[in-house]
Design a protein around this motif. Structure first.
Motif, PDB file in Angstrom:
ATOM      1  N   PHE A  68       0.704  -1.152  -0.047  1.00  0.00           N
ATOM      2  CA  PHE A  68       0.082   0.057  -0.050  1.00  0.00           C
ATOM      3  C   PHE A  68       0.802   1.235   0.102  1.00  0.00           C
ATOM      4  O   PHE A  68       0.745   2.109  -0.708  1.00  0.00           O
ATOM      5  N   LEU A  69       1.874   1.298   0.820  1.00  0.00           N
ATOM      6  CA  LEU A  69       2.916   2.449   0.933  1.00  0.00           C
ATOM      7  C   LEU A  69       3.561   2.711  -0.543  1.00  0.00           C
ATOM      8  O   LEU A  69       3.887   3.736  -0.930  1.00  0.00           O
ATOM      9  N   GLU A  70       3.831   1.773  -1.324  1.00  0.00           N
ATOM     10  CA  GLU A  70       4.510   1.656  -2.671  1.00  0.00           C
ATOM     11  C   GLU A  70       3.351   2.292  -3.553  1.00  0.00           C
ATOM     12  O   GLU A  70       3.808   3.130  -4.294  1.00  0.00           O
ATOM     13  N   HIS A  71       2.099   2.174  -3.472  1.00  0.00           N
ATOM     14  CA  HIS A  71       1.114   2.723  -4.288  1.00  0.00           C
ATOM     15  C   HIS A  71       0.147   3.235  -3.359  1.00  0.00           C
ATOM     16  O   HIS A  71      -0.883   2.596  -3.251  1.00  0.00           O
ATOM     17  N   PRO A  72       0.295   4.311  -2.757  1.00  0.00           N
ATOM     18  CA  PRO A  72      -0.664   4.902  -1.707  1.00  0.00           C
ATOM     19  C   PRO A  72      -2.093   5.244  -2.376  1.00  0.00           C
ATOM     20  O   PRO A  72      -1.896   6.078  -3.307  1.00  0.00           O
ATOM     21  N   PHE A 141       3.750  -4.670 -11.611  1.00  0.00           N
ATOM     22  CA  PHE A 141       4.796  -3.459 -11.114  1.00  0.00           C
ATOM     23  C   PHE A 141       6.044  -4.159 -10.706  1.00  0.00           C
ATOM     24  O   PHE A 141       6.532  -3.819  -9.685  1.00  0.00           O
ATOM     25  N   THR A 142       6.618  -4.952 -11.490  1.00  0.00           N
ATOM     26  CA  THR A 142       8.234  -5.453 -11.331  1.00  0.00           C
ATOM     27  C   THR A 142       8.844  -5.412 -12.400  1.00  0.00           C
ATOM     28  O   THR A 142       9.814  -5.566 -12.668  1.00  0.00           O
ATOM     29  N   TYR A 143       8.343  -4.194 -13.346  1.00  0.00           N
ATOM     30  CA  TYR A 143       9.373  -4.065 -14.558  1.00  0.00           C
ATOM     31  C   TYR A 143      10.085  -2.852 -14.320  1.00  0.00           C
ATOM     32  O   TYR A 143       9.860  -1.818 -13.416  1.00  0.00           O
ATOM     33  N   GLY A 144      11.122  -2.616 -15.171  1.00  0.00           N
ATOM     34  CA  GLY A 144      12.007  -1.284 -14.896  1.00  0.00           C
ATOM     35  C   GLY A 144      11.783  -0.134 -15.762  1.00  0.00           C
ATOM     36  O   GLY A 144      10.701  -0.191 -16.639  1.00  0.00           O
ATOM     37  N   LYS A 145      12.608   0.934 -15.711  1.00  0.00           N
ATOM     38  CA  LYS A 145      12.467   2.138 -16.483  1.00  0.00           C
ATOM     39  C   LYS A 145      12.871   1.774 -18.146  1.00  0.00           C
ATOM     40  O   LYS A 145      13.456   0.773 -18.414  1.00  0.00           O
ATOM     41  N   ALA A 146      12.229   2.497 -18.834  1.00  0.00           N
ATOM     42  CA  ALA A 146      12.696   2.658 -20.246  1.00  0.00           C
ATOM     43  C   ALA A 146      14.196   2.631 -20.372  1.00  0.00           C
ATOM     44  O   ALA A 146      14.706   3.419 -19.644  1.00  0.00           O
ATOM     45  N   THR A 147      14.757   1.918 -21.293  1.00  0.00           N
ATOM     46  CA  THR A 147      16.394   1.996 -21.421  1.00  0.00           C
ATOM     47  C   THR A 147      16.716   1.699 -22.967  1.00  0.00           C
ATOM     48  O   THR A 147      15.881   1.107 -23.566  1.00  0.00           O
ATOM     49  N   ASP A 157       4.399  -3.369 -23.429  1.00  0.00           N
ATOM     50  CA  ASP A 157       3.948  -1.827 -23.745  1.00  0.00           C
ATOM     51  C   ASP A 157       4.724  -1.443 -24.929  1.00  0.00           C
ATOM     52  O   ASP A 157       4.529  -0.062 -25.097  1.00  0.00           O
ATOM     53  N   ASN A 158       5.467  -2.097 -25.596  1.00  0.00           N
ATOM     54  CA  ASN A 158       5.956  -1.822 -26.849  1.00  0.00           C
ATOM     55  C   ASN A 158       7.238  -0.665 -26.481  1.00  0.00           C
ATOM     56  O   ASN A 158       7.576   0.268 -27.327  1.00  0.00           O
ATOM     57  N   ILE A 159       7.713  -0.834 -25.187  1.00  0.00           N
ATOM     58  CA  ILE A 159       8.852   0.217 -24.860  1.00  0.00           C
ATOM     59  C   ILE A 159      10.051  -0.884 -24.202  1.00  0.00           C
ATOM     60  O   ILE A 159       9.674  -1.713 -23.384  1.00  0.00           O
ATOM     61  N   LYS A 160      11.085  -0.584 -24.824  1.00  0.00           N
ATOM     62  CA  LYS A 160      12.289  -1.403 -24.253  1.00  0.00           C
ATOM     63  C   LYS A 160      12.480  -0.887 -22.647  1.00  0.00           C
ATOM     64  O   LYS A 160      12.634   0.246 -22.338  1.00  0.00           O
ATOM     65  N   ARG A 161      12.384  -1.772 -21.803  1.00  0.00           N
ATOM     66  CA  ARG A 161      12.513  -1.675 -20.545  1.00  0.00           C
ATOM     67  C   ARG A 161      13.690  -2.676 -19.662  1.00  0.00           C
ATOM     68  O   ARG A 161      13.679  -3.466 -20.241  1.00  0.00           O
ATOM     69  N   HIS A 162      14.009  -2.172 -18.533  1.00  0.00           N
ATOM     70  CA  HIS A 162      14.961  -3.183 -18.000  1.00  0.00           C
ATOM     71  C   HIS A 162      13.935  -4.285 -17.557  1.00  0.00           C
ATOM     72  O   HIS A 162      13.129  -4.048 -16.596  1.00  0.00           O
ATOM     73  N   PRO A 163      14.498  -5.490 -17.689  1.00  0.00           N
ATOM     74  CA  PRO A 163      13.782  -6.541 -17.053  1.00  0.00           C
ATOM     75  C   PRO A 163      14.134  -7.066 -15.666  1.00  0.00           C
ATOM     76  O   PRO A 163      15.045  -7.934 -15.489  1.00  0.00           O
ATOM     77  N   ILE A 164      13.803  -6.107 -14.687  1.00  0.00           N
ATOM     78  CA  ILE A 164      14.289  -6.098 -13.535  1.00  0.00           C
ATOM     79  C   ILE A 164      14.138  -7.771 -12.860  1.00  0.00           C
ATOM     80  O   ILE A 164      14.966  -8.260 -12.084  1.00  0.00           O
ATOM     81  N   THR A 165      12.928  -8.378 -13.259  1.00  0.00           N
ATOM     82  CA  THR A 165      12.729  -9.579 -12.921  1.00  0.00           C
ATOM     83  C   THR A 165      13.979 -10.621 -13.088  1.00  0.00           C
ATOM     84  O   THR A 165      14.312 -11.695 -12.427  1.00  0.00           O
ATOM     85  N   LYS A 211      13.562   1.404 -11.521  1.00  0.00           N
ATOM     86  CA  LYS A 211      12.168   0.913 -11.296  1.00  0.00           C
ATOM     87  C   LYS A 211      11.466   2.330 -11.496  1.00  0.00           C
ATOM     88  O   LYS A 211      12.027   3.314 -10.940  1.00  0.00           O
ATOM     89  N   PRO A 212      10.378   2.459 -12.342  1.00  0.00           N
ATOM     90  CA  PRO A 212       9.476   3.602 -12.640  1.00  0.00           C
ATOM     91  C   PRO A 212       8.728   3.807 -11.231  1.00  0.00           C
ATOM     92  O   PRO A 212       7.440   3.977 -11.431  1.00  0.00           O
ATOM     93  N   ASN A 213       9.213   4.244 -10.107  1.00  0.00           N
ATOM     94  CA  ASN A 213       8.607   4.314  -8.992  1.00  0.00           C
ATOM     95  C   ASN A 213       7.928   6.068  -9.200  1.00  0.00           C
ATOM     96  O   ASN A 213       8.597   6.795  -9.978  1.00  0.00           O
ATOM     97  N   HIS A 214       6.781   6.141  -8.515  1.00  0.00           N
ATOM     98  CA  HIS A 214       6.096   7.741  -8.678  1.00  0.00           C
ATOM     99  C   HIS A 214       6.068   8.250  -7.100  1.00  0.00           C
ATOM    100  O   HIS A 214       5.709   9.428  -6.970  1.00  0.00           O
ATOM    101  N   PHE A 215       6.339   7.238  -6.176  1.00  0.00           N
ATOM    102  CA  PHE A 215       5.870   7.827  -4.727  1.00  0.00           C
ATOM    103  C   PHE A 215       7.313   7.820  -4.063  1.00  0.00           C
ATOM    104  O   PHE A 215       7.985   6.843  -3.806  1.00  0.00           O
ATOM    105  N   PHE A 216       7.721   9.012  -3.600  1.00  0.00           N
ATOM    106  CA  PHE A 216       8.974   9.227  -2.916  1.00  0.00           C
ATOM    107  C   PHE A 216       8.908   9.796  -1.761  1.00  0.00           C
ATOM    108  O   PHE A 216       8.184  10.754  -1.427  1.00  0.00           O
ATOM    109  N   VAL A 217       9.930   9.645  -0.625  1.00  0.00           N
ATOM    110  CA  VAL A 217      10.043  10.119   0.268  1.00  0.00           C
ATOM    111  C   VAL A 217      11.510  10.428   0.918  1.00  0.00           C
ATOM    112  O   VAL A 217      12.358   9.391   0.619  1.00  0.00           O
TER     113      VAL A 217
END
Length: 247
Positions: A68-72, A141-147, A157-165, A211-217
């Motif tokens: 929940f805190l990751e996606h409040p 939500f285990t994919y990486g940023k576009a790269t 999503d037809n975008i080259k991303r870091h395959p974090i998994t 990772k394309p996170n959106h919520f930061f502290v």
């Protein structure tokens, strides 16, 4: 094969991620039973069961709270409240499970370290679960940023991303092999699990930067903050590692 991988069987779409998630729990537990039968467990069965129960409750609550805190979201109705129980993360599960175990041991008065026997089953479970995450592509939500990095992949999503998994799967194999070698050196009881937690949480802290996170502290994601808390929890073990290597 394209991602997300969504096979259809007898007209029904198979949720591969959910299937592999259940398989991860089953195989992890069976591996734990296998290891326990071949190990002299210093913890009596009733206490071990209490510890497993504490771990399960802690993992359930921890995975949901950190998820929940990751996606409040604002909890305004029943639907948004139920969303809290659907969102989960392995990091919260691991740390919540750790706290659940410690609380359970306090209640039953168990003094022995209990984590070593769970170490390799946990790694196996995470490994199987991460295969499901990879096959889910951008549905999870285990994919990486576009790269433009050569390992970049189209995850749906037809975008080259870091395959974090995939990075994590490779890391887990190396960690499994390393801990197996370390285990042969007859470590102090409890250290094997601590080394696993330190290594895995340090890895996840680093991987979160792509990772394309959106919520930061304070410039850090919720997962990264949890990683720092975990590493602080094991600060004595980390310091001893540096002192031991220096000498």
């Amino acid at each position: 094969m394209t991602l997300p991988f969504e096979p259809v069987l007898f007209g029904y779409e198979i949720n591969v991620h959910l299937v592999l998630e259940y398989l991860a729990f089953f195989m992890g537990y069976r591996y734990y039973i296998f290891l326990r039968k071949r190990t002299t467990d210093s913890i009596v069965t009733i206490n071990r069961l209490s510890i497993i129960l504490g771990a399960a409750i802690g993992a359930f609550l921890g995975s949901r709270i950190v998820g929940f805190l990751e996606h409040p979201v604002v909890i305004s109705d029943l639907k948004s409240f139920l969303h809290l129980f659907k969102t989960k993360t392995i990091m919260g599960g691991l740390f919540g499970g750790l706290l659940g175990v410690e609380i359970a041991k306090k209640i039953i008065g168990e003094k022995e370290s209990s984590g070593d026997l769970f170490t390799f089953p946990i790694i196996l479970g995470i490994f199987i679960g991460r295969i499901g995450c990879f096959l889910s592509g951008t549905n999870e939500f285990t994919y990486g940023k576009a790269t433009t990095f050569f390992l970049g992949m189209n995850l749906g999503d037809n975008i080259k991303r870091h395959p974090i998994t995939l990075y994590e799967l490779f890391f887990l194999v190396l960690l499994f092999i390393l801990l197996k070698k370390i285990q042969s050196k007859k470590l102090k009881n409890g250290l094997l699990f601590q080394y696993f937690m330190i290594a895995y949480f340090a890895f996840r802290f680093c991987i979160e930067f792509i990772k394309p996170n959106h919520f930061f502290v304070a410039g850090l994601s919720s997962i990264q903050i949890l990683c720092l808390i975990c590493l602080l929890y094991y600060h004595k073990t980390i310091l001893n590692l540096f002192v031991k290597n220096a000498s």
